[in-house]
Scaffold this motif. Sequence first.
Motif, PDB file in Angstrom:
ATOM      1  N   THR A  14      27.479  29.843  39.592  1.00 43.87           N
ATOM      2  CA  THR A  14      27.533  31.249  39.178  1.00 43.87           C
ATOM      3  C   THR A  14      28.051  32.126  40.308  1.00 43.87           C
ATOM      4  OG1 THR A  14      25.676  30.897  37.663  1.00 43.87           O
ATOM      5  CG2 THR A  14      26.186  33.171  38.287  1.00 43.87           C
TER       6      THR A  14
ATOM      7  N   ILE B  12      31.784  31.596  40.642  1.00 40.38           N
ATOM      8  CA  ILE B  12      32.505  32.296  39.563  1.00 40.38           C
ATOM      9  C   ILE B  12      32.531  33.803  39.819  1.00 40.38           C
ATOM     10  CG2 ILE B  12      32.435  32.864  37.112  1.00 40.38           C
ATOM     11  CD1 ILE B  12      31.331  30.036  36.616  1.00 40.38           C
ATOM     12  N   ASP B  13      31.349  34.358  40.208  1.00 41.34           N
ATOM     13  CA  ASP B  13      31.287  35.795  40.489  1.00 41.34           C
ATOM     14  C   ASP B  13      32.195  36.169  41.667  1.00 41.34           C
ATOM     15  OD1 ASP B  13      29.509  36.070  38.435  1.00 41.34           O
ATOM     16  OD2 ASP B  13      27.721  36.110  39.717  1.00 41.34           O
TER      17      ASP B  13
ATOM     18  N   ASN C 208      34.905  34.579  42.665  1.00 44.34           N
ATOM     19  CA  ASN C 208      36.305  34.531  42.215  1.00 44.34           C
ATOM     20  C   ASN C 208      36.664  35.749  41.373  1.00 44.34           C
ATOM     21  OD1 ASN C 208      36.829  32.112  43.510  1.00 44.34           O
ATOM     22  ND2 ASN C 208      36.219  30.870  41.753  1.00 44.34           N
ATOM     23  N   GLY C 209      35.729  36.158  40.503  1.00 43.77           N
ATOM     24  CA  GLY C 209      35.967  37.351  39.682  1.00 43.77           C
ATOM     25  C   GLY C 209      36.131  38.597  40.535  1.00 43.77           C
ATOM     26  N   LYS C 210      35.259  38.703  41.578  1.00 39.20           N
ATOM     27  CA  LYS C 210      35.375  39.855  42.467  1.00 39.20           C
ATOM     28  C   LYS C 210      36.710  39.829  43.219  1.00 39.20           C
ATOM     29  CE  LYS C 210      30.413  40.537  43.198  1.00 39.20           C
ATOM     30  NZ  LYS C 210      29.309  40.476  44.182  1.00 39.20           N
ATOM     31  N   SER C 211      37.141  38.621  43.595  1.00 38.02           N
ATOM     32  CA  SER C 211      38.435  38.510  44.282  1.00 38.02           C
ATOM     33  C   SER C 211      39.571  38.968  43.378  1.00 38.02           C
ATOM     34  CB  SER C 211      38.676  37.063  44.735  1.00 38.02           C
ATOM     35  OG  SER C 211      37.719  36.680  45.706  1.00 38.02           O
ATOM     36  N   LEU C 212      39.510  38.561  42.098  1.00 39.96           N
ATOM     37  CA  LEU C 212      40.552  38.994  41.155  1.00 39.96           C
ATOM     38  C   LEU C 212      40.496  40.500  40.932  1.00 39.96           C
ATOM     39  CD1 LEU C 212      40.400  36.109  38.519  1.00 39.96           C
ATOM     40  CD2 LEU C 212      42.152  36.496  40.273  1.00 39.96           C
ATOM     41  N   ASP C 213      39.249  41.030  40.840  1.00 42.43           N
ATOM     42  CA  ASP C 213      39.127  42.486  40.681  1.00 42.43           C
ATOM     43  C   ASP C 213      39.684  43.210  41.907  1.00 42.43           C
ATOM     44  OD1 ASP C 213      37.945  42.102  38.240  1.00 42.43           O
ATOM     45  OD2 ASP C 213      35.881  42.283  38.980  1.00 42.43           O
TER      46      ASP C 213
END
Length: 473
Positions: free
Chosen positions: A157, A160-161, A163-168
């Motif tokens: 988790t 995933i979080d 990676n999501g923050k990196s994309l954001d």
Amino acid sequence: MLRPSFSSTLLASFLSIVAILGAAAVSGWLDLESFARDSRRSAAALLELNSDMQQLAERTVDFERGARQYLVHEEISFLERSNGARAEALAALARIETQLADAAPLASRWREQAAAADAAVAGDTTAIPLELRSRTAATALAELARLNDGLAQTVRTHIIDSNGKSLDTLDQRREQLTWQILGALALSVVLAALTGWWLLRPLRHIERSISDLGENRLNQAIRIGGPADLRRVGKQLDWLRVRLSELEANRNRVLRHVSHELKTPLASLREGVSLLADGVLGRLTPEQQEVTAILEHNTRALQERIEQLLHYNAIQFDSRRLDLQPSALLPMVREVASELQLQAQARGVAIDIVGDAPLVRADPGKLRIALSNLIANAVGFSPTGSKVRVELSAQDEKVLIDCIDDGPGIRPEESERIFEPFFQGSHPDERTSKGTGIGLAIVREFIAAHHGKVSALPVERGAHFRVELPHAT
């Protein structure tokens, strides 16, 4: 007040635009470098966290295997292997807990269950039965496996979080960079537009001023703003305007003085010749009468030339003052032909008008004078019983007026000189009514003032004059 020059303004504008775009590029590059550095650091941390989680799972399995083997065989080597695996698992767990604060509760429970399993395995074999130790150890080891699953899920988790923050962050940086670039481009366009306005406005003013000088509009002072060198050009143009005004005034003054100085003795001369011709001073012999007639003819011709010169000078000055408005050519040509009808009938010449043409922007009065001189010239040179043909047509963005007669024509070498003042060609005697020699010169002056042109086209018989004028649209 210090004013920059044209070149320095252009250079400063260019450097400012380069600085703005360069600042946007450097800012974007620094943001990209920062994001890349943070991404590498985050990726390394996540890789390390995933490696620690994998090591924790493997060491937990080794710990469980060693504990079970010791309970069965009670050999110290199995216990040592189990304790080593547990120590490595605890080290990996500590690293996970350091990187992942959310794993602290599960890590604490993992340590408790590991301690319980270790106590059950290495406890006093005389005080606690083997079966009870085995059940306690199995329960604790099973809980460790469940806790490992929980820790693995927490790590996944977190990855995933992250990676999501990196994309954001990437999207945010990209949007920020987009706005920076758009802002830099907008600022560059505004700066370029202001610079263009600052530089082109005086250039347009200079262009208009030069046109005014060419059109002999010399009554308004020339003042050019903008860069210092363009202001100097404006001062030079205004100096030129003043000089041209002085020259024009001197020319007119000289013409007036010359005409006055010529007319006064010429009037006395004509008076004397008239007295001689009337026999006031005595009867003249036939030879004296012939000489007197020649003198009277030449003095009259000289007076006409002086008046023509003054008239042509006035025409030149007046041709630049136009009241332009949309004008229809066909009614104008018909009116001119009607005004010349008596002259044409006296010569036995017919005037035919054919075709039509679009509107032109013209000064009706001055264009009518030009057309009248053109058609009158054709009528005057046309033989009795012939026709003068006036054709109206349009070609591309031009309106054409063709005037064709059956007269003696124009020699090719005289096709340009025929428009010079007082030039009547090589065969003026073939014209019944003597002209002034300025009719076609007036036509060229007025047509040129309308931004058109008049020319003599080569033909086998007669003369063919063509007037070209721009459309009104």
